[in-house]
Design a protein around this motif. Structure first.
Motif, PDB file in Angstrom:
ATOM      1  N   UNK A   9       0.042   8.007   2.936  1.00  0.00           N
ATOM      2  CA  UNK A   9       0.042   6.568   2.692  1.00  0.00           C
ATOM      3  C   UNK A   9      -0.658   5.842   3.836  1.00  0.00           C
ATOM      4  N   UNK A  10      -0.288   6.189   5.071  1.00  0.00           N
ATOM      5  CA  UNK A  10      -0.891   5.511   6.217  1.00  0.00           C
ATOM      6  C   UNK A  10      -2.381   5.830   6.312  1.00  0.00           C
ATOM      7  N   UNK A  11      -2.758   7.046   5.970  1.00  0.00           N
ATOM      8  CA  UNK A  11      -4.168   7.439   6.001  1.00  0.00           C
ATOM      9  C   UNK A  11      -4.971   6.619   4.999  1.00  0.00           C
ATOM     10  N   UNK A  57      -7.103   1.883   6.789  1.00  0.00           N
ATOM     11  CA  UNK A  57      -8.450   1.280   6.827  1.00  0.00           C
ATOM     12  C   UNK A  57      -8.519  -0.022   6.027  1.00  0.00           C
ATOM     13  N   UNK A  58      -7.817  -0.084   4.893  1.00  0.00           N
ATOM     14  CA  UNK A  58      -7.817  -1.310   4.084  1.00  0.00           C
ATOM     15  C   UNK A  58      -7.183  -2.456   4.849  1.00  0.00           C
ATOM     16  N   UNK A  59      -6.076  -2.178   5.507  1.00  0.00           N
ATOM     17  CA  UNK A  59      -5.387  -3.211   6.257  1.00  0.00           C
ATOM     18  C   UNK A  59      -6.179  -3.613   7.500  1.00  0.00           C
ATOM     19  N   UNK A  60      -6.838  -2.655   8.120  1.00  0.00           N
ATOM     20  CA  UNK A  60      -7.631  -2.955   9.311  1.00  0.00           C
ATOM     21  C   UNK A  60      -8.817  -3.858   8.964  1.00  0.00           C
ATOM     22  N   UNK A  92      -3.680  -6.262  13.287  1.00  0.00           N
ATOM     23  CA  UNK A  92      -3.532  -5.425  14.475  1.00  0.00           C
ATOM     24  C   UNK A  92      -2.767  -4.159  14.093  1.00  0.00           C
ATOM     25  N   UNK A  93      -2.737  -3.200  15.013  1.00  0.00           N
ATOM     26  CA  UNK A  93      -2.026  -1.950  14.752  1.00  0.00           C
ATOM     27  C   UNK A  93      -0.541  -2.222  14.481  1.00  0.00           C
ATOM     28  N   UNK A  94       0.036  -3.157  15.222  1.00  0.00           N
ATOM     29  CA  UNK A  94       1.438  -3.508  15.030  1.00  0.00           C
ATOM     30  C   UNK A  94       1.669  -4.072  13.621  1.00  0.00           C
ATOM     31  N   UNK A 103       3.052  -0.897   6.533  1.00  0.00           N
ATOM     32  CA  UNK A 103       3.328   0.456   6.049  1.00  0.00           C
ATOM     33  C   UNK A 103       4.829   0.714   5.948  1.00  0.00           C
ATOM     34  N   UNK A 104       5.578   0.253   6.939  1.00  0.00           N
ATOM     35  CA  UNK A 104       7.034   0.432   6.900  1.00  0.00           C
ATOM     36  C   UNK A 104       7.632  -0.326   5.722  1.00  0.00           C
ATOM     37  N   UNK A 105       7.160  -1.528   5.473  1.00  0.00           N
ATOM     38  CA  UNK A 105       7.671  -2.306   4.340  1.00  0.00           C
ATOM     39  C   UNK A 105       7.347  -1.614   3.024  1.00  0.00           C
ATOM     40  N   UNK A 106       6.159  -1.018   2.926  1.00  0.00           N
ATOM     41  CA  UNK A 106       5.780  -0.281   1.722  1.00  0.00           C
ATOM     42  C   UNK A 106       6.728   0.892   1.503  1.00  0.00           C
ATOM     43  N   UNK A 107       7.016   1.628   2.561  1.00  0.00           N
ATOM     44  CA  UNK A 107       7.904   2.782   2.461  1.00  0.00           C
ATOM     45  C   UNK A 107       9.311   2.349   2.061  1.00  0.00           C
ATOM     46  N   UNK A 108       9.793   1.255   2.648  1.00  0.00           N
ATOM     47  CA  UNK A 108      11.126   0.752   2.314  1.00  0.00           C
ATOM     48  C   UNK A 108      11.188   0.360   0.841  1.00  0.00           C
TER      49      UNK A 108
END
Length: 50
Positions: free
Chosen positions: A6-8, A12-15, A20-22, A28-33
């Motif tokens: 998921x993060x992979x 890039x889309x979010x960047x 920022x990385x934070x 990503x954490x919200x997506x997983x939750x």
């Protein structure tokens, strides 16, 4: 393993949106939750269905 995929795929889309990385990690954490919450609700519903 799925979290890495998921993060992979999403990083890039979010960047590209200028996050920022934070902020990317937060998204990503919200997506997983959301995924875990949906799975837990489905399991809970299945347990309570006669």
């Amino acid at each position: 393993m799925r979290q890495r995929m998921i993060s992979f795929l999403l990083s890039p889309c979010l960047a590209k949106q200028g996050l920022s990385k934070k902020e990317i990690m937060r998204c990503l954490k919200r997506y997983i939750v959301r995924e875990v919450h949906t799975a837990l609700l489905a399991d809970f519903t299945a347990l309570n269905t006669p």
